[in-house]
Scaffold this active site. Structure first.
Site, PDB file in Angstrom:
ATOM      1  N   ASN A   1    -124.100 -95.268  41.174  1.00 25.93           N
ATOM      2  CA  ASN A   1    -124.713 -96.381  41.911  1.00 25.93           C
ATOM      3  C   ASN A   1    -124.803 -97.595  40.985  1.00 25.93           C
ATOM      4  OD1 ASN A   1    -125.813 -97.623  44.158  1.00 25.93           O
ATOM      5  ND2 ASN A   1    -127.901 -96.972  43.692  1.00 25.93           N
TER       6      ASN A   1
ATOM      7  N   HIS B   1    -125.310-101.811  34.244  1.00 32.72           N
ATOM      8  CA  HIS B   1    -124.369-100.828  33.700  1.00 32.72           C
ATOM      9  C   HIS B   1    -123.150-101.518  33.094  1.00 32.72           C
ATOM     10  CE1 HIS B   1    -126.466 -98.333  36.871  1.00 32.72           C
ATOM     11  NE2 HIS B   1    -126.587 -97.559  35.814  1.00 32.72           N
TER      12      HIS B   1
END
Length: 284
Positions: free
Chosen positions: A32, A37
């Site tokens: 997700n 990230h």
């Protein structure tokens, strides 16, 4: 980009990279993915020749089965993002590959210094789950570098302690928190927020920044600062969970010898548990 699901294939690939004297960076995730990230990936790429991103929703990190079931699984979309970012390998194993036996009989890794305080008190067993999966990934990937976000400050301290205690030859990189334009720390769990909750969510960071400003000005009445912050969050519609000011090195209460503090905030907003923190150099 390689997409690998089994340890033997993973080991074969990283062994070849090692023989070619390639430095490897590992970015552990539960999928997700968002721009936070991507910042971890960029940090890994700056320090290594090959970047491995793991995508594994770790059941050991969830207190309630319904939370595990509700966690978004977006592997296809994640892989599309990672391909565009130039990632070399995605390791996306099934749960049964990582935990072939019942979890009750699983060998665990624990880091008692940081596992049972603060977040560990609110989420029993959570950090044992983190330590176990991270240790498995370290053993499988054999990275030179691993990147973790500073948003999860206790987890970062915990991982560094794990590396010291287990004598891993891995450099741990803490990557600054990535925020939306209104200051909200990016998190996969922000997707649980309704439109109205998303409008209110930046209040967590705003209250945090006001407290940090007071600390930088020399205010040291900790109980008063935290009481005021709690009241502000409640007025904004959030339910405070953990609000503490700790020594940034030990995560213990501040002492006269503390040189740097960390302010750790967690609060509920609807179904989302929001996390944020800030570090402060203390005025002597």
């Amino acid at each position: 980009m390689l997409i690998i699901e089994t340890p033997p294939t993973l080991r074969q690939t990283v062994k070849q990279w090692s023989q070619e004297h390639k430095r490897i960076a590992l970015i552990p995730t539960m999928g997700n993915l968002h721009e936070g990230h991507m910042a971890l990936i960029d940090a890994g790429r700056a320090r290594a020749d090959k970047v491995v991103v793991s995508v594994f929703v770790n059941p050991m990190q969830f207190d309630r089965p319904e939370d595990l079931a509700a966690y978004p699984r977006t592997l296809q979309e994640d892989c599309e993002q990672l391909t565009r970012r130039g990632v070399d390998m995605v390791f996306a194993p099934a749960t049964g590959v990582i935990y072939p036996d019942d979890l009750a009989s699983q060998t665990f890794v624990d880091v008692p210094r940081f596992a049972n305080i603060l977040e560990g008190e609110s989420r029993p067993g959570h950090f044992r789950g983190v330590a176990t999966i991270v240790s498995k990934l370290f053993n499988l990937v054999q990275p030179d570098v691993a990147c973790f976000g500073e948003k999860d400050f206790q987890q970062l301290a915990f991982i560094r302690q794990l590396v010291r205690d287990m004598s891993y030859d891995i450099e741990i990189i803490g990557v600054p928190t990535v925020r939306a334009a209104d200051g909200l720390a990016l998190s996969s769990r922000n997707g649980y927020l309704s439109a109205e909750e998303r409008r209110l969510a930046p209040q967590l960071n705003q209250v945090l920044m006001r407290l940090v400003a007071q600390l930088r000005e020399g205010e040291r009445h900790i109980d008063g600062l935290l009481t005021s912050a709690t009241e502000q969050l409640l007025q904004a519609g959030l339910r405070p969970d953990t609000l503490v000011i700790r020594d940034a090195q030990t995560l213990q209460p501040l002492t006269v010898d503390s040189r740097r503090a960390v302010v750790l905030f967690t609060a509920w907003l609807g179904k989302a548990r929001l996390i944020d923190n800030a570090q402060v150099d203390l005025i002597s």
